[in-house]
Write a protein that holds these residues in place. Structure first.
Motif, PDB file in Angstrom:
ATOM      1  N   CYS A 156       0.848  -1.194   0.000  1.00  0.00           N
ATOM      2  CA  CYS A 156       0.000   0.000   0.000  1.00  0.00           C
ATOM      3  C   CYS A 156       0.886   1.247   0.000  1.00  0.00           C
ATOM      4  O   CYS A 156       1.938   1.264   0.636  1.00  0.00           O
ATOM      5  CB  CYS A 156      -0.897   0.005   1.246  1.00  0.00           C
ATOM      6  N   ASN A 158      -0.460   4.327   0.825  1.00  0.00           N
ATOM      7  CA  ASN A 158      -1.226   5.417   1.421  1.00  0.00           C
ATOM      8  C   ASN A 158      -0.659   5.997   2.706  1.00  0.00           C
ATOM      9  O   ASN A 158      -0.907   7.137   3.037  1.00  0.00           O
ATOM     10  CB  ASN A 158      -2.668   4.969   1.668  1.00  0.00           C
ATOM     11  N   CYS A 160      -1.511   5.818   5.842  1.00  0.00           N
ATOM     12  CA  CYS A 160      -2.383   6.344   6.898  1.00  0.00           C
ATOM     13  C   CYS A 160      -1.527   6.310   8.175  1.00  0.00           C
ATOM     14  O   CYS A 160      -0.773   5.356   8.389  1.00  0.00           O
ATOM     15  CB  CYS A 160      -3.620   5.476   7.060  1.00  0.00           C
ATOM     16  N   CYS A 163      -1.118   3.106  10.487  1.00  0.00           N
ATOM     17  CA  CYS A 163      -1.130   1.772   9.878  1.00  0.00           C
ATOM     18  C   CYS A 163       0.273   1.244   9.582  1.00  0.00           C
ATOM     19  O   CYS A 163       1.123   1.959   9.046  1.00  0.00           O
ATOM     20  CB  CYS A 163      -1.950   1.841   8.588  1.00  0.00           C
TER      21      CYS A 163
HETATM   22  S1  SF4 Z   1      -5.175   1.766   6.471  1.00  0.00           S
HETATM   23 FE1  SF4 Z   1      -3.143   0.934   5.898  1.00  0.00          FE
HETATM   24  S2  SF4 Z   1      -3.593  -0.551   4.291  1.00  0.00           S
HETATM   25 FE2  SF4 Z   1      -5.408   0.754   4.466  1.00  0.00          FE
HETATM   26  S3  SF4 Z   1      -5.109   2.424   2.991  1.00  0.00           S
HETATM   27 FE3  SF4 Z   1      -4.260   3.171   4.939  1.00  0.00          FE
HETATM   28  S4  SF4 Z   1      -2.063   2.621   4.875  1.00  0.00           S
HETATM   29 FE4  SF4 Z   1      -3.090   1.394   3.283  1.00  0.00          FE
END
Ligand code: SF4
Length: 444
Positions: A156, A158, A160, A163
């Motif tokens: 991933c 992203n 977040c 995470c």
């Molecule tokens: S929560 Fe984790 S796995 Fe889901 S989009 Fe965000 S960084 Fe990616």
């Protein structure tokens, strides 16, 4: 060729379930076979999850029990694989020195060679491998059932802030569309009538010109496939085009798992989620307008650092307004190495987190019951998954949207049965099987 027994225990999400099937496939090719009890195995592998503190602690204490088995059974070798191996290798090495291997999610191709090496005194730690590993050519060793999980991407991008996935599983990599479709065709030929496309952020999939909506449409058109599902979607990548593809294909299940995480813009910003509460709400309205049958579920984290009573009230109000079918609600737990752990203090008391979790669960329980009850009287095709857990003379299956239905007849797994929904007991709908003339689906 080896003929040893492999026992594999899997924790965490469906991505890990597929990874275990990939590992088994790689090892079965070399003559190993799967066994169901660790006492009968020569190799024990534990596929771990690092996403939540609780899952991590449970995995570590469960792995520790194999130290005793190793003492009793000469020659038994034990490895830890999965996200925890990459995220907490040194902790595993320190706490569980009896292990033979600690292997990250991208190094499974090395397993057959490693298993053939002589035992060592200390665990062998291999956490990273080429960043482009996709296991694209490995057909997972699937168990019986009607559903084939098909991983379309790994990792991933992203980040977040709470995470561990980007760190534990690496950056997002997408499989070529043709090879995904070939895997689906093979799964259907092997008797799997339902396919679930999987990715940590499934709807950000893109391989060259092929974006997720196109891939989903291609999957839905594979001959013989009865149902296609997918998870997990990120709200920022959920386009009207994707929703239209769902609406236009009868084989694509009208369901969306759309993590909200929080209903306060301040908290969403600190989480790094890249949408606002208003945008999310608008997206849900669009989704329900385009796909009226939509079954909507979500994930919510309560007690994120700095979440005030006012922030929580915003989450509560949004959850009530949206009226979800289902939700998975978690108390925030700090994960070492994440941006949230480095930047923010885990300052919401546990009792407050627990009270907030119970509150959201109560709201979603209410909306879930109302929305299920609204299904009573409808006629829908139910895809049978097997015998009901309560009564072997009854069968359990799902409506296209994913509502669980029990029918008072024994039907084969994979059979699609026309059913009229008659009652709701707890979270489960009951239905009576219709004759084929009445099978026309109610689209009301
Ligand atoms: S929560 Fe984790 S796995 Fe889901 S989009 Fe965000 S960084 Fe990616």
């Amino acid at each position: 060729m080896n003929s040893g027994g492999i026992y594999i225990e899997t924790y965490g999400c469906q991505m890990n379930l597929v990874d275990s099937e990939i590992v088994l496939s790689l090892l079965e090719e070399r003559g190993y076979h799967r066994v169901e009890q660790p006492e009968r195995a020569e190799i024990v592998l534990v596929n771990t999850c690092a996403v939540r503190e609780h899952a991590e602690a449970r995995a570590i204490s469960n792995i520790a029990r194999f130290a005793r088995l190793k003492k009793q059974r000469a020659g038994l070798r034990v490895g830890v694989i999965g996200c925890l191996s990459r995220h907490a290798a040194s902790e595993l090495e320190r706490k569980l020195p009896f292990l033979d291997w600690i292997l990250g999610p991208d190094v499974y191709r090395k397993l057959p060679a490693l298993l053939a090496e002589p035992p060592r005194d200390r665990p062998l730690v291999l956490t990273h491998a080429p960043a482009d590993e996709l296991y694209d050519d490995v057909l997972p060793a699937r168990r019986d059932g009607i559903n084939a999980w098909v991983t379309i991407s790994r990792g991933c991008n992203n980040f977040c802030t709470y995470c561990v996935v980007p760190k534990a599983r690496g950056p997002e990599r997408n499989r070529p569309g043709d090879s995904i479709i070939r895997e689906i065709e093979r799964a259907v030929a092997d008797g799997f009538v339902q396919v679930t496309l999987l990715g940590q952020n499934v709807n950000s999939y893109r391989h060259r010109e092929l974006a997720f909506p196109d891939l989903l449409a291609r999957a839905a058109e594979v001959e013989g496939v009865k149902r296609v599902r997918f998870l997990t979607s990120h709200p920022k990548d959920c386009s009207p085009e994707l929703l239209r593809v769902i609406a236009e294909h009868e084989t694509i299940c009208p369901e969306l798992h759309l993590p909200l995480q929080a209903g306060s813009d301040a908290v969403l910003k600190r989480m790094g989620r890249r949408y606002t509460a208003a945008k999310y709400r608008k997206l849900v309205e669009t989704a329900r307008a385009i796909v009226p049958e939509l079954l909507l579920s979500t994930d919510i984290i309560v007690g994120f650092p700095g979440e005030s009573d006012a922030d929580f009230r915003e989450t509560e109000a949004l959850v009530r307004a949206i009226s979800y079918d289902d939700a998975f609600v978690y108390r925030y737990s700090e994960r070492p190495g994440t941006r949230a752990a480095l930047k923010y203090e885990d300052d919401v008391p546990l009792a407050v987190k627990t009270a907030r979790l119970m509150r959201i669960n109560e709201i979603v329980r209410g909306s879930g019951v109302r929305r299920r009850r609204a299904q009573i009287g409808r006629r829908l095709p139910v895809l049978v998954e097997g015998a009901s857990t309560r009564d072997p003379h009854e069968s359990m299956g799902r409506t296209p949207a994913g509502h669980v239905v029990v029918i008072s007849e024994t039907r084969s797994a994979g059979e699609e049965v026309p059913v009229r929904l008659t009652a709701l007991a707890g979270r489960t709908l009951r239905g009576e099987v219709l004759d084929s003339v009445a099978a026309s689906v109610d689209n009301s």
